[in-house]
Write a protein that holds these residues in place. Structure first.
Motif, PDB file in Angstrom:
ATOM      1  N   PHE A  18      58.549  29.002  43.036  1.00  0.00           N
ATOM      2  CA  PHE A  18      57.669  28.107  41.742  1.00  0.00           C
ATOM      3  C   PHE A  18      57.830  26.754  42.138  1.00  0.00           C
ATOM      4  O   PHE A  18      56.756  26.089  41.788  1.00  0.00           O
ATOM      5  CB  PHE A  18      58.256  27.771  40.703  1.00  0.00           C
TER       6      PHE A  18
ATOM      7  N   ARG B 197      54.739  25.514  43.672  1.00  0.00           N
ATOM      8  CA  ARG B 197      53.697  25.938  43.471  1.00  0.00           C
ATOM      9  C   ARG B 197      52.999  24.860  43.189  1.00  0.00           C
ATOM     10  O   ARG B 197      51.290  24.511  42.777  1.00  0.00           O
ATOM     11  CB  ARG B 197      53.862  26.049  41.900  1.00  0.00           C
TER      12      ARG B 197
ATOM     13  N   LEU C 110      49.978  24.953  45.097  1.00  0.00           N
ATOM     14  CA  LEU C 110      48.130  25.996  44.619  1.00  0.00           C
ATOM     15  C   LEU C 110      47.254  24.706  44.239  1.00  0.00           C
ATOM     16  O   LEU C 110      46.361  24.656  44.329  1.00  0.00           O
ATOM     17  CB  LEU C 110      48.736  26.316  43.430  1.00  0.00           C
TER      18      LEU C 110
ATOM     19  N   LYS D 184      47.409  31.624  47.699  1.00  0.00           N
ATOM     20  CA  LYS D 184      47.661  30.584  46.802  1.00  0.00           C
ATOM     21  C   LYS D 184      47.224  32.253  45.594  1.00  0.00           C
ATOM     22  O   LYS D 184      47.958  32.821  44.980  1.00  0.00           O
ATOM     23  CB  LYS D 184      45.942  30.179  45.941  1.00  0.00           C
TER      24      LYS D 184
ATOM     25  N   TRP E  42      51.020  34.436  43.666  1.00  0.00           N
ATOM     26  CA  TRP E  42      50.801  35.375  41.714  1.00  0.00           C
ATOM     27  C   TRP E  42      51.350  36.248  42.679  1.00  0.00           C
ATOM     28  O   TRP E  42      52.193  36.890  41.454  1.00  0.00           O
ATOM     29  CB  TRP E  42      49.457  34.913  42.105  1.00  0.00           C
TER      30      TRP E  42
END
Length: 107
Positions: free
Chosen positions: A29, A32, A35, A45, A49
């Motif tokens: 996280f 992120r 991303l 990317k 997830w």
């Protein structure tokens, strides 16, 4: 050895693996921000997830008391995301220098 000893050892190992999976999830996280980078391929990317969904889903390759598969998926996502960021922007994933750090003398 007694069954209680084996149960205690199994509980300690399971707790250690759960902590490792939690730390890796936090690191995923934290990554992120990568991303949002337009230069990183969609494949990397999407892998981020997929790793997050796989980690929290009840479906596992190995039953949940053993988090080895979750840890492996998270490690793969981290390595893939950071490798893609490094390929797009060299130094993008480098750690910042401490505030008082000096450059080494070239002499």
């Amino acid at each position: 050895m007694d069954a209680t000893v084996w149960l205690t050892i199994a509980a300690v190992v399971a707790l250690g693996l759960a902590i490792a999976a939690g730390v890796l999830l936090v690191r995923v996280f934290a990554a992120r921000r990568l991303l949002l980078d337009a230069g990183i391929p969609l494949r990397d990317k999407a892998l981020f997830w997929v790793a997050v969904i796989y980690t929290v889903s009840p479906v596992d390759l190995i039953p949940d008391p053993v988090y080895l598969d979750d840890i492996g998926v998270l490690l793969l996502a981290l390595r893939s995301l950071h490798a893609a960021a490094a390929a797009v922007r060299p130094g993008a994933t480098a750690l910042p220098k401490p505030a008082g750090a000096k450059e080494p003398d070239p002499a």
